[in-house]
Design a protein around this motif. Structure first.
Motif, PDB file in Angstrom:
ATOM      1  N   THR A 606     -15.825   9.723   8.224  1.00 57.67           N
ATOM      2  CA  THR A 606     -15.170   9.554   6.924  1.00 57.67           C
ATOM      3  C   THR A 606     -13.674   9.840   7.015  1.00 57.67           C
ATOM      4  OG1 THR A 606     -17.220  10.214   5.827  1.00 57.67           O
ATOM      5  CG2 THR A 606     -15.217  10.290   4.501  1.00 57.67           C
ATOM      6  N   THR A 607     -13.303  10.859   7.803  1.00 52.29           N
ATOM      7  CA  THR A 607     -11.890  11.201   7.974  1.00 52.29           C
ATOM      8  C   THR A 607     -11.114   9.994   8.492  1.00 52.29           C
ATOM      9  OG1 THR A 607     -12.749  13.340   8.761  1.00 52.29           O
ATOM     10  CG2 THR A 607     -10.372  13.012   8.860  1.00 52.29           C
ATOM     11  N   TYR A 608     -11.640   9.388   9.549  1.00 50.29           N
ATOM     12  CA  TYR A 608     -10.960   8.227  10.152  1.00 50.29           C
ATOM     13  C   TYR A 608     -11.021   7.011   9.225  1.00 50.29           C
ATOM     14  CZ  TYR A 608     -10.700  10.751  14.596  1.00 50.29           C
ATOM     15  OH  TYR A 608     -10.399  11.653  15.579  1.00 50.29           O
ATOM     16  N   ASN A 609     -12.153   6.851   8.527  1.00 50.61           N
ATOM     17  CA  ASN A 609     -12.288   5.698   7.631  1.00 50.61           C
ATOM     18  C   ASN A 609     -11.214   5.674   6.549  1.00 50.61           C
ATOM     19  OD1 ASN A 609     -14.500   4.719   8.982  1.00 50.61           O
ATOM     20  ND2 ASN A 609     -16.012   5.470   7.523  1.00 50.61           N
ATOM     21  N   CYS A 610     -10.851   6.860   6.030  1.00 52.41           N
ATOM     22  CA  CYS A 610      -9.815   6.937   4.988  1.00 52.41           C
ATOM     23  C   CYS A 610      -8.503   6.326   5.471  1.00 52.41           C
ATOM     24  CB  CYS A 610      -9.578   8.391   4.572  1.00 52.41           C
ATOM     25  SG  CYS A 610     -10.912   9.109   3.617  1.00 52.41           S
ATOM     26  N   LEU A 611      -8.095   6.731   6.670  1.00 53.54           N
ATOM     27  CA  LEU A 611      -6.837   6.217   7.233  1.00 53.54           C
ATOM     28  C   LEU A 611      -6.947   4.728   7.562  1.00 53.54           C
ATOM     29  CD1 LEU A 611      -5.811   9.154   9.583  1.00 53.54           C
ATOM     30  CD2 LEU A 611      -4.429   8.240   7.719  1.00 53.54           C
ATOM     31  N   MET A 612      -8.056   4.342   8.183  1.00 49.18           N
ATOM     32  CA  MET A 612      -8.226   2.932   8.557  1.00 49.18           C
ATOM     33  C   MET A 612      -8.197   2.019   7.335  1.00 49.18           C
ATOM     34  SD  MET A 612     -10.920   2.722  11.730  1.00 49.18           S
ATOM     35  CE  MET A 612     -12.118   3.892  11.143  1.00 49.18           C
ATOM     36  N   LYS A 613      -8.821   2.481   6.260  1.00 43.64           N
ATOM     37  CA  LYS A 613      -8.876   1.661   5.046  1.00 43.64           C
ATOM     38  C   LYS A 613      -7.480   1.387   4.497  1.00 43.64           C
ATOM     39  CE  LYS A 613     -10.948   1.450   0.435  1.00 43.64           C
ATOM     40  NZ  LYS A 613     -11.806   2.144  -0.551  1.00 43.64           N
ATOM     41  N   GLN A 614      -6.647   2.435   4.428  1.00 35.41           N
ATOM     42  CA  GLN A 614      -5.310   2.256   3.860  1.00 35.41           C
ATOM     43  C   GLN A 614      -4.411   1.414   4.767  1.00 35.41           C
ATOM     44  OE1 GLN A 614      -4.343   3.006   0.771  1.00 35.41           O
ATOM     45  NE2 GLN A 614      -6.488   3.624   0.498  1.00 35.41           N
ATOM     46  N   TYR A 615      -4.483   1.620   6.078  1.00 35.22           N
ATOM     47  CA  TYR A 615      -3.693   0.790   6.995  1.00 35.22           C
ATOM     48  C   TYR A 615      -4.166  -0.663   6.955  1.00 35.22           C
ATOM     49  CZ  TYR A 615      -0.968   4.494   9.218  1.00 35.22           C
ATOM     50  OH  TYR A 615      -0.070   5.503   9.464  1.00 35.22           O
ATOM     51  N   SER A 616      -5.483  -0.836   6.767  1.00 36.90           N
ATOM     52  CA  SER A 616      -6.025  -2.189   6.665  1.00 36.90           C
ATOM     53  C   SER A 616      -5.530  -2.876   5.401  1.00 36.90           C
ATOM     54  CB  SER A 616      -7.559  -2.119   6.671  1.00 36.90           C
ATOM     55  OG  SER A 616      -8.121  -3.382   6.484  1.00 36.90           O
ATOM     56  N   ILE A 617      -5.507  -2.123   4.281  1.00 37.83           N
ATOM     57  CA  ILE A 617      -4.987  -2.686   3.020  1.00 37.83           C
ATOM     58  C   ILE A 617      -3.537  -3.108   3.179  1.00 37.83           C
ATOM     59  CG2 ILE A 617      -4.339  -2.056   0.648  1.00 37.83           C
ATOM     60  CD1 ILE A 617      -6.937  -0.361   0.574  1.00 37.83           C
ATOM     61  N   ARG A 618      -2.781  -2.338   3.975  1.00 35.22           N
ATOM     62  CA  ARG A 618      -1.369  -2.673   4.228  1.00 35.22           C
ATOM     63  C   ARG A 618      -1.213  -3.767   5.284  1.00 35.22           C
ATOM     64  NH1 ARG A 618       2.216   2.901   4.204  1.00 35.22           N
ATOM     65  NH2 ARG A 618       1.509   3.699   2.185  1.00 35.22           N
ATOM     66  N   ASN A 619      -2.343  -4.295   5.752  1.00 34.71           N
ATOM     67  CA  ASN A 619      -2.366  -5.378   6.736  1.00 34.71           C
ATOM     68  C   ASN A 619      -1.801  -4.942   8.084  1.00 34.71           C
ATOM     69  OD1 ASN A 619      -3.284  -7.947   7.306  1.00 34.71           O
ATOM     70  ND2 ASN A 619      -1.316  -8.929   6.903  1.00 34.71           N
ATOM     71  N   ASN A 620      -1.866  -3.639   8.361  1.00 37.39           N
ATOM     72  CA  ASN A 620      -1.408  -3.115   9.645  1.00 37.39           C
ATOM     73  C   ASN A 620      -2.628  -2.914  10.537  1.00 37.39           C
ATOM     74  OD1 ASN A 620      -0.273  -1.790  11.819  1.00 37.39           O
ATOM     75  ND2 ASN A 620       0.873  -0.299  10.574  1.00 37.39           N
ATOM     76  N   MET A 621      -3.156  -4.025  11.073  1.00 34.80           N
ATOM     77  CA  MET A 621      -4.376  -3.955  11.863  1.00 34.80           C
ATOM     78  C   MET A 621      -4.144  -3.352  13.248  1.00 34.80           C
ATOM     79  SD  MET A 621      -6.666  -4.650   9.849  1.00 34.80           S
ATOM     80  CE  MET A 621      -8.010  -4.500  11.009  1.00 34.80           C
ATOM     81  N   HIS A 622      -2.885  -3.390  13.689  1.00 36.01           N
ATOM     82  CA  HIS A 622      -2.575  -2.762  14.976  1.00 36.01           C
ATOM     83  C   HIS A 622      -2.841  -1.260  14.900  1.00 36.01           C
ATOM     84  CE1 HIS A 622      -0.607  -1.951  18.779  1.00 36.01           C
ATOM     85  NE2 HIS A 622       0.160  -1.034  18.180  1.00 36.01           N
ATOM     86  N   ARG A 623      -2.333  -0.620  13.842  1.00 40.39           N
ATOM     87  CA  ARG A 623      -2.526   0.822  13.678  1.00 40.39           C
ATOM     88  C   ARG A 623      -3.982   1.132  13.316  1.00 40.39           C
ATOM     89  NH1 ARG A 623      -2.134   5.187  15.837  1.00 40.39           N
ATOM     90  NH2 ARG A 623      -2.099   7.055  14.536  1.00 40.39           N
ATOM     91  N   THR A 624      -4.604   0.247  12.545  1.00 41.61           N
ATOM     92  CA  THR A 624      -6.021   0.426  12.193  1.00 41.61           C
ATOM     93  C   THR A 624      -6.884   0.477  13.448  1.00 41.61           C
ATOM     94  OG1 THR A 624      -5.683  -0.788  10.126  1.00 41.61           O
ATOM     95  CG2 THR A 624      -7.951  -0.519  10.858  1.00 41.61           C
TER      96      THR A 624
END
Length: 744
Positions: A606-624
């Motif tokens: 869940t910790t990682y999912n929170c960050l991945m979700k927001q970076y994904s929304i920002r279309n930053n799939m590299h960081r995701t």
């Protein structure tokens, strides 16, 4: 050695134990034989050994001798006739003494002895001397089953005074031994009966008494004694004491003996001693068997020593021993505890390849483990597989999967399984009902929740604190605070004490409906009642502040919690992480993640999912993707939410190859796509002109009962111009989707 699935669990481990060659094994056997021989010589040469007493029964009178002679001749000459008819003329004159004298006459005819003794028992209860005589004859004829039955029959008498009966029985058994049988197996049988009956003091006294006559109880009987003793209320320490004392008396233990002692040591948390005994067995001439290794493996599984377990598996397979279902079950439990859930499927396949059919325990362990990990879909697949193998799910399996569905909010499947459970006569308990009540409370269906509560009471089950707390929590979530308070009063009236979990549920319910002020007041009431707020209380209140954007207030609560000596959990940090991400403060979120890792506070998925979700929304799939890989490097397994986040993100970024790969990996692990993920995949493939893939995903979505977005329905309606039946079906689904949105 064949390649094993266990190799995939970690690096190869060097087998440290000595692999004895032929000479070493011969030396071990010689050592064992000489040891036992020396013990026996020391034992047999003891000056305390005395001979068994001579048998000197009461002498019959001339009249009694005539009667005994008549009875003996009659049953010999007319043995083909029913004994009742033959002995009818003698019934009125027959006494207990006559039984012993007739037995002396016919003792070499075993069948006749049994028939006559059974007839005599119908006349009157035989005396103890006669019974012991027949027991001795049965043992001498190697009919230990009858000897056992005759002994048990005596000890099954009602109102038997054990101490007195034991003294008399031992005296008669020893008194009749020399004349009537002289087979020491008779003492093994009696020793076994005493041990099985839990008469450990009497059995030990009998063991010592036999030593005086130069008789040593067999190792098999001693093993049974150790086994029953270790499972009794007398405790495990007594088992070890008896093991040492019997060894000094001259008992030569075997593999079964060592297995019992190793199990006892493991239960006493003396695992290193048990492992040392395993290594010593080989040199004592008793190579460890599957049970030996499984016992030690289970011990290491209990304390989470995966490396040691893998080493033992390697050693076991080197010696040509195959793990059994008990071994596999222990390893599966360890893998679940250590978070290696995915590895359990590999172990299950290995188990089947070894020709071992998983039993009810293995399936139930897997089902329960997957449900606790939130992967109910995988658990349900195993549940069906279990039934296909004709293994009837028990109460634990049903309850585990019902709880899993309830936690996921899938009450339709939970209710279906509950009905099936009742139909099969499997009785639910408070845990089953509480899970269902909780599931319906989470959906806000309080009518159904209270119906189950009432059904529970009708079936004679008493609702516990968990049940009442769940109902109160559900009422709070729909704003029925007064009714919740009334329920808590009812709970107190029934003598159930409010605990911290009850208060936490109320605090959580108040926070959910936005009544933070009353939640804080309830926290104060907890302290007045002498119940101290715990980490859950603080985390719930912090979450409420975070959702209101008041990070300062949340920080104050965190400081208060730390001052009280309460250690924040990963859930506490996930609350902060979610707040940072929701507020767009991703740098603060990453700092928090690094802070947790530096202090050995293990984040979860869940910790990682929170960050991945927001970076994904920002279309930053590299960081995701970087965060996803970092999560895997830390040993965290992706869950269904992880896959849905990544798939939607890659579809949005038009990385359809990566999205398709993740979709296949997700499906293979039993996770399911959400409706938004299905829509994202379909749109992504349509934009890439991948009609075959888009159509496949669309059809799968419909099979899952999920509705696509309006524009996707419109596309496929136009695309299927030549198929009117399919078009009508698609139009119906599209209309249902629009109606559903309008209702919402």
């Amino acid at each position: 050695m064949k390649t094993s699935a266990f190799h995939s669990l970690g690096r190869s481990f060097q087998v440290l134990s000595l692999r004895a060659n032929g000479e070493t094994r011969l030396h071990c056997l010689q050592f064992s034989f000489l040891t036992c021989l020396n013990q026996w010589l020391a034992f047999s040469s003891s000056s305390n050994v005395r001979p068994f007493p001579d048998y000197s029964p009461k002498k019959p009178t001339i009249r009694d001798s005539d009667l005994v002679h008549q009875i003996s001749n009659a049953i010999r000459l007319r043995r083909s006739e029913p004994l009742r008819r033959v002995l009818k003329p003698f019934e009125s004159k027959f006494r207990s003494d006559h039984l012993v004298w007739v037995l002396m006459s016919i003792k070499n005819d075993y069948k006749l002895v049994l028939d006559f003794f059974n007839w005599a028992c119908l006349q009157r209860d035989p005396n103890l001397e006669a019974r012991c005589i027949v027991i001795q004859i049965a043992a001498a004829c190697k009919d230990l089953k009858v000897a056992d039955e005759l002994i048990r029959d005596f000890w099954a008498k009602p109102n038997l005074e054990v101490g007195h009966a034991f003294t008399l029985f031992v005296e008669r058994l020893i008194y009749t031994y020399k004349e009537w049988g002289s087979d020491p197996h008779v003492f093994d049988v009696f020793f076994h009966v005493l041990a099985e009956a839990g008469l450990f003091a009497e059995a030990r006294s009998f063991f010592d008494k036999l030593l005086n006559y130069g008789i040593l109880v067999s190792v098999d009987s001693c093993n049974l004694y150790l086994s029953y003793l270790s499972n009794s209320t007398h405790g495990l320490v007594m088992t070890l004491k008896v093991y040492v004392e019997f060894s000094r008396a001259g008992v030569c233990w075997n593999t079964t003996s060592y297995n019992i002692i190793m199990s006892t040591l493991c239960q006493l948390a003396r695992l290193k001693e048990a492992h040392t005994l395993l290594l010593q067995m080989e040199f004592k001439g008793y190579p460890p068997d599957v049970v030996s290794y499984s016992t030690i493996i289970n011990g290491y599984c209990q304390i989470g020593e995966l490396e040691e377990v893998l080493h033992l598996i390697e050693e076991m397979q080197f010696k040509g021993l195959k793990p059994n279902s008990y071994t596999y079950n222990s390893i599966i439990l360890l893998l679940f505890k250590s978070g290696n859930v995915d590895k359990t499927e590999t172990i299950l396949k290995e188990m089947v390849n070894q020709g071992i059919t998983p039993d009810n325990v293995v399936y139930t362990t897997l089902i329960d483990g997957f449900c606790k990990q939130g992967n109910t879909q995988a658990a349900y697949m195993l549940f069906h597989e279990m039934q296909a193998q004709r293994i009837i799910p028990d109460f634990i399996a049903y309850t585990a999967i019902i709880c899993g569905f309830c936690q996921n909010g899938n009450m339709l499947e939970a209710d279906k399984l509950f009905t099936e459970m009742l139909g099969r006569g499997v009785r639910p308990d408070e845990v089953t009902y509480s899970a269902l009540v909780d599931g319906y409370c989470k959906l806000g269906d309080m009518k159904k929740a209270f119906f189950l509560h009432n059904q529970m009471v009708r079936h004679g089950l008493v609702p516990n604190v968990v049940t009442y707390t769940t109902l109160a929590d559900g009422l709070c979530k729909i704003g029925e605070l007064e009714t919740a308070n009334e329920l808590l009063k009812e709970m107190r009236a029934k003598g159930l004490q409010l605990n911290v979990w009850t208060y936490n549920s109320m605090v959580n319910g108040l926070c959910k409906v936005g009544n933070l002020a009353q939640a804080l007041q309830l926290k104060e009431e907890m302290e007045v009642a002498g119940i101290h707020p715990d980490v859950v209380t603080y985390t719930t209140l912090m979450d409420a502040y975070c959702k209101m954007g008041e990070m300062g207030k949340a920080s104050e609560l965190l400081q208060e919690m730390l001052k009280r000596g309460l250690q924040p959990t990963v859930v506490t940090f996930n609350v902060l992480m979610n707040a940072f991400c929701q507020l767009g403060r991703l740098e603060d979120g990453e700092k928090l993640l690094q802070w947790m890792l530096d202090r050995k506070i293990m984040p979860n998925t869940t910790t990682y999912n929170c960050l991945m979700k927001q970076y994904s929304i920002r279309n930053n799939m590299h960081r995701t993707t970087e965060i996803y890989r970092a999560m895997q490097a830390e040993g965290m397994m992706p869950d269904g939410n992880t896959y849905n986040i990544l798939i939607k993100g890659h579809c949005k970024a038009r990385n359809m190859k990566e999205a398709w790969y993740l979709y296949k990996a997700m499906a293979g692990k039993g996770f399911v796509l959400t409706a938004t993920s299905y829509n994202a995949l379909i749109r992504g493939f349509l934009k890439r002109k991948k009609m075959l893939e888009a159509r496949k995903i669309f059809e799968e979505m419909r099979r899952e009962g999920l509705n696509a977005d309006e524009d996707i329905y419109s596309f496929f309606v136009n695309y299927e111009e030549g198929n009117s039946d399919n078009n009508f079906a698609l139009c119906d689904e599209a209309i249902e989707e629009l109606v559903g949105k309008a209702k919402n």
